[in-house]
Scaffold this motif. Sequence first.
Motif, PDB file in Angstrom:
ATOM      1  N   SER A  98       4.712 102.616 -45.942  1.00  5.01           N
ATOM      2  CA  SER A  98       5.109 103.656 -46.880  1.00  5.01           C
ATOM      3  C   SER A  98       6.430 104.239 -46.380  1.00  5.01           C
ATOM      4  O   SER A  98       6.579 104.479 -45.173  1.00  5.01           O
ATOM      5  CB  SER A  98       4.012 104.730 -46.898  1.00  5.01           C
ATOM      6  OG  SER A  98       4.356 105.727 -47.822  1.00  5.01           O
ATOM      7  N   PHE A 123       5.336 106.174 -60.886  1.00  8.69           N
ATOM      8  CA  PHE A 123       4.767 107.487 -61.217  1.00  8.69           C
ATOM      9  C   PHE A 123       5.892 108.508 -61.123  1.00  8.69           C
ATOM     10  O   PHE A 123       6.640 108.527 -60.125  1.00  8.69           O
ATOM     11  CB  PHE A 123       3.667 107.859 -60.221  1.00  8.69           C
ATOM     12  CG  PHE A 123       2.529 106.872 -60.223  1.00  8.69           C
ATOM     13  CD1 PHE A 123       1.397 107.102 -60.989  1.00  8.69           C
ATOM     14  CD2 PHE A 123       2.610 105.696 -59.482  1.00  8.69           C
ATOM     15  CE1 PHE A 123       0.350 106.181 -61.008  1.00  8.69           C
ATOM     16  CE2 PHE A 123       1.580 104.769 -59.495  1.00  8.69           C
ATOM     17  CZ  PHE A 123       0.447 105.011 -60.253  1.00  8.69           C
ATOM     18  N   ASP A 145       5.151 103.959 -67.552  1.00  7.19           N
ATOM     19  CA  ASP A 145       5.474 102.565 -67.836  1.00  7.19           C
ATOM     20  C   ASP A 145       6.843 102.432 -68.504  1.00  7.19           C
ATOM     21  O   ASP A 145       7.486 101.383 -68.405  1.00  7.19           O
ATOM     22  CB  ASP A 145       4.382 101.935 -68.700  1.00  7.19           C
ATOM     23  CG  ASP A 145       3.121 101.689 -67.868  1.00  7.19           C
ATOM     24  OD1 ASP A 145       3.242 101.653 -66.618  1.00  7.19           O
ATOM     25  OD2 ASP A 145       2.031 101.559 -68.454  1.00  7.19           O
ATOM     26  N   LYS A 195       9.662 101.328 -66.314  1.00  7.41           N
ATOM     27  CA  LYS A 195       9.599 100.013 -65.675  1.00  7.41           C
ATOM     28  C   LYS A 195      10.752  99.057 -66.026  1.00  7.41           C
ATOM     29  O   LYS A 195      11.274  98.390 -65.138  1.00  7.41           O
ATOM     30  CB  LYS A 195       8.248  99.340 -65.950  1.00  7.41           C
ATOM     31  CG  LYS A 195       7.113 100.024 -65.193  1.00  7.41           C
ATOM     32  CD  LYS A 195       5.790  99.336 -65.394  1.00  7.41           C
ATOM     33  CE  LYS A 195       5.598  98.248 -64.361  1.00  7.41           C
ATOM     34  NZ  LYS A 195       4.206  97.737 -64.379  1.00  7.41           N
ATOM     35  N   SER A 199       3.788  94.212 -53.345  1.00  7.77           N
ATOM     36  CA  SER A 199       3.452  95.003 -54.532  1.00  7.77           C
ATOM     37  C   SER A 199       3.807  96.448 -54.173  1.00  7.77           C
ATOM     38  O   SER A 199       3.494  96.913 -53.071  1.00  7.77           O
ATOM     39  CB  SER A 199       1.965  94.814 -54.794  1.00  7.77           C
ATOM     40  OG  SER A 199       1.568  95.729 -55.760  1.00  7.77           O
ATOM     41  N   TYR A 229       6.562 106.564 -56.271  1.00 10.04           N
ATOM     42  CA  TYR A 229       6.247 107.938 -56.692  1.00 10.04           C
ATOM     43  C   TYR A 229       7.519 108.760 -56.601  1.00 10.04           C
ATOM     44  O   TYR A 229       8.109 108.884 -55.517  1.00 10.04           O
ATOM     45  CB  TYR A 229       5.207 108.567 -55.764  1.00 10.04           C
ATOM     46  CG  TYR A 229       3.908 107.804 -55.700  1.00 10.04           C
ATOM     47  CD1 TYR A 229       2.880 108.077 -56.598  1.00 10.04           C
ATOM     48  CD2 TYR A 229       3.715 106.798 -54.744  1.00 10.04           C
ATOM     49  CE1 TYR A 229       1.685 107.371 -56.537  1.00 10.04           C
ATOM     50  CE2 TYR A 229       2.525 106.092 -54.688  1.00 10.04           C
ATOM     51  CZ  TYR A 229       1.513 106.379 -55.584  1.00 10.04           C
ATOM     52  OH  TYR A 229       0.336 105.683 -55.526  1.00 10.04           O
ATOM     53  N   LYS A 283       4.171 100.727 -55.108  1.00  7.38           N
ATOM     54  CA  LYS A 283       3.861 101.907 -55.909  1.00  7.38           C
ATOM     55  C   LYS A 283       4.989 102.893 -55.649  1.00  7.38           C
ATOM     56  O   LYS A 283       5.251 103.256 -54.494  1.00  7.38           O
ATOM     57  CB  LYS A 283       2.521 102.505 -55.499  1.00  7.38           C
ATOM     58  CG  LYS A 283       1.352 101.711 -56.039  1.00  7.38           C
ATOM     59  CD  LYS A 283       0.119 102.611 -56.191  1.00  7.38           C
ATOM     60  CE  LYS A 283      -0.927 101.919 -57.026  1.00  7.38           C
ATOM     61  NZ  LYS A 283      -2.053 101.434 -56.259  1.00  7.38           N
ATOM     62  N   GLU A 306       6.165  93.043 -58.716  1.00 13.68           N
ATOM     63  CA  GLU A 306       4.941  93.764 -59.047  1.00 13.68           C
ATOM     64  C   GLU A 306       5.105  95.211 -58.588  1.00 13.68           C
ATOM     65  O   GLU A 306       5.308  95.465 -57.394  1.00 13.68           O
ATOM     66  CB  GLU A 306       3.788  93.102 -58.288  1.00 13.68           C
ATOM     67  CG  GLU A 306       2.477  93.166 -59.030  1.00 13.68           C
ATOM     68  CD  GLU A 306       1.410  92.404 -58.260  1.00 13.68           C
ATOM     69  OE1 GLU A 306       1.341  91.168 -58.415  1.00 13.68           O
ATOM     70  OE2 GLU A 306       0.665  93.044 -57.492  1.00 13.68           O
ATOM     71  N   PHE A 307       5.081  96.135 -59.543  1.00 14.51           N
ATOM     72  CA  PHE A 307       5.205  97.548 -59.153  1.00 14.51           C
ATOM     73  C   PHE A 307       4.650  98.468 -60.236  1.00 14.51           C
ATOM     74  O   PHE A 307       4.537  98.079 -61.397  1.00 14.51           O
ATOM     75  CB  PHE A 307       6.675  97.911 -58.879  1.00 14.51           C
ATOM     76  CG  PHE A 307       7.571  97.756 -60.090  1.00 14.51           C
ATOM     77  CD1 PHE A 307       8.167  96.547 -60.381  1.00 14.51           C
ATOM     78  CD2 PHE A 307       7.814  98.836 -60.924  1.00 14.51           C
ATOM     79  CE1 PHE A 307       8.987  96.399 -61.500  1.00 14.51           C
ATOM     80  CE2 PHE A 307       8.638  98.700 -62.050  1.00 14.51           C
ATOM     81  CZ  PHE A 307       9.221  97.475 -62.327  1.00 14.51           C
ATOM     82  N   GLU A 308       4.303  99.677 -59.792  1.00 14.11           N
ATOM     83  CA  GLU A 308       3.907 100.738 -60.732  1.00 14.11           C
ATOM     84  C   GLU A 308       4.789 101.934 -60.436  1.00 14.11           C
ATOM     85  O   GLU A 308       5.201 102.150 -59.294  1.00 14.11           O
ATOM     86  CB  GLU A 308       2.458 101.139 -60.497  1.00 14.11           C
ATOM     87  CG  GLU A 308       1.466 100.159 -61.084  1.00 14.11           C
ATOM     88  CD  GLU A 308       0.036 100.569 -60.778  1.00 14.11           C
ATOM     89  OE1 GLU A 308      -0.259 101.781 -60.698  1.00 14.11           O
ATOM     90  OE2 GLU A 308      -0.771  99.659 -60.596  1.00 14.11           O
ATOM     91  N   ASP A 366       5.144 103.032 -51.596  1.00 16.28           N
ATOM     92  CA  ASP A 366       4.079 102.386 -50.813  1.00 16.28           C
ATOM     93  C   ASP A 366       4.153 100.892 -51.114  1.00 16.28           C
ATOM     94  O   ASP A 366       4.327 100.511 -52.280  1.00 16.28           O
ATOM     95  CB  ASP A 366       2.697 102.901 -51.256  1.00 16.28           C
ATOM     96  CG  ASP A 366       2.518 104.379 -50.943  1.00 16.28           C
ATOM     97  OD1 ASP A 366       3.374 104.941 -50.221  1.00 16.28           O
ATOM     98  OD2 ASP A 366       1.534 104.978 -51.440  1.00 16.28           O
ATOM     99  N   LYS A 395       1.837 108.371 -64.519  1.00 13.13           N
ATOM    100  CA  LYS A 395       2.233 106.964 -64.555  1.00 13.13           C
ATOM    101  C   LYS A 395       3.264 106.795 -65.675  1.00 13.13           C
ATOM    102  O   LYS A 395       3.068 107.302 -66.782  1.00 13.13           O
ATOM    103  CB  LYS A 395       0.995 106.121 -64.846  1.00 13.13           C
ATOM    104  CG  LYS A 395       1.183 104.664 -64.618  1.00 13.13           C
ATOM    105  CD  LYS A 395      -0.181 104.023 -64.336  1.00 13.13           C
ATOM    106  CE  LYS A 395      -0.054 102.543 -64.093  1.00 13.13           C
ATOM    107  NZ  LYS A 395       0.129 101.758 -65.303  1.00 13.13           N
TER     108      LYS A 395
END
Length: 360
Positions: free
Chosen positions: A19, A76, A83, A86, A107, A111, A109, A72-74, A61, A81
């Motif tokens: 992280s 926030f 999208d 993206k 992958s 924030y 994340k 691959e990611f998300e 993270d 969240k």
Amino acid sequence: MNVEEFIPGKYSEAVEKGSVKWQSPSNIALVKYWGKKPEQIPANPSVSFTLSNCKTITRVDFIKKKTRDKFEFEVFFEGEKKDDFKPKISTFFKRIESYCPFLKEYSFKIYSENTFPHSSGIASSASGMSALALCIMSIEKQLNPSLSAEFFKKKASFLSRLGSGSACRSIEGELVVWGEHEEIKGSSELFGVSYPDEVHENFRNYQDTILLVDKGKKEVSSSVGHDLMHGHPFAEARFKQAGANLANLIPVFAEGNLEKFMEIVENEALSLHAMMMSSRPYFILMKPNTLEIINKIWKFRRQSQLPVCFTLDAGANVHVLYPEKNKTEIFEFIKNELVASCENGQYICDQLGSGAKEIK
Ligand code: PMV
């Protein structure tokens, strides 16, 4: 330096997960970047004040994944969240993939949060993209701990530029130059560099009160704006003017000549808007209250002889710039006479800052 130097060799470490977290500020250009060549190369050099309070804080993270066929990611933003963020990040990852080949191996994340109000009409791409680029560099540093601090900053700025041009000026403080200029040593098209020459103490903690005249979404995205400089009848003259204004700022920074500083900075702001007004299609991004504020600043300056001036970015908000020494009188004037022209009376107090910081 050329771009190949940012392509890494084999990484020395294997990292399973981790992280990283950075805060990165916004910046306000004194000489404006408007118009670009392919690969986010600026059509003219620019210089900016790094800000202190308007920041994005981003934590990434990451965990190793089994396949390496796609990103691959998300994302926030302020706890939600997002999208719709993206596609922009996907484009960014694609652009920087050859410089950060590990991106498909993990992958992520992401924030993110801003210290300034959401939809304030303040461009968050500079602080947002630079914070993300710095997180990516921190991951690269874990994979290759031998990276020097100097290279880390340069590459972070280089990657930020590929996310959003002006973001490359947000890594360091307090004055940052981006774009090659023959009179500024070390200046580069590829990344921002901290202004290398003398800066007079008149500019110490220089104040920027940002008047939020119109908090709506930008009417013209900056990428559309930059594009309109292709084939613009005044483009070549504008690019020359920016170079000359930057050259003229060098003695101004050294001597602390605020008269000249204000003249150059306001000329740049109005020239930027003149480009928008004379492109096809044409735009007026100032609002009636933008002009109201400009006129009041000019009147107050004439009457008080105090060194207060304005600059604008590609929108209606006004950045009011003044030395710390005159803060009391000028801030009084801003509160009494200018704040009434802001949407819901909103404004942000900021000042020169020293650049991005890692949060451990
Ligand atoms: O970095 P971009 O593509 O959002 O362009 C920024 C353009 C201006 O803010 C108008 C000028 C500048 O130099 O920051």
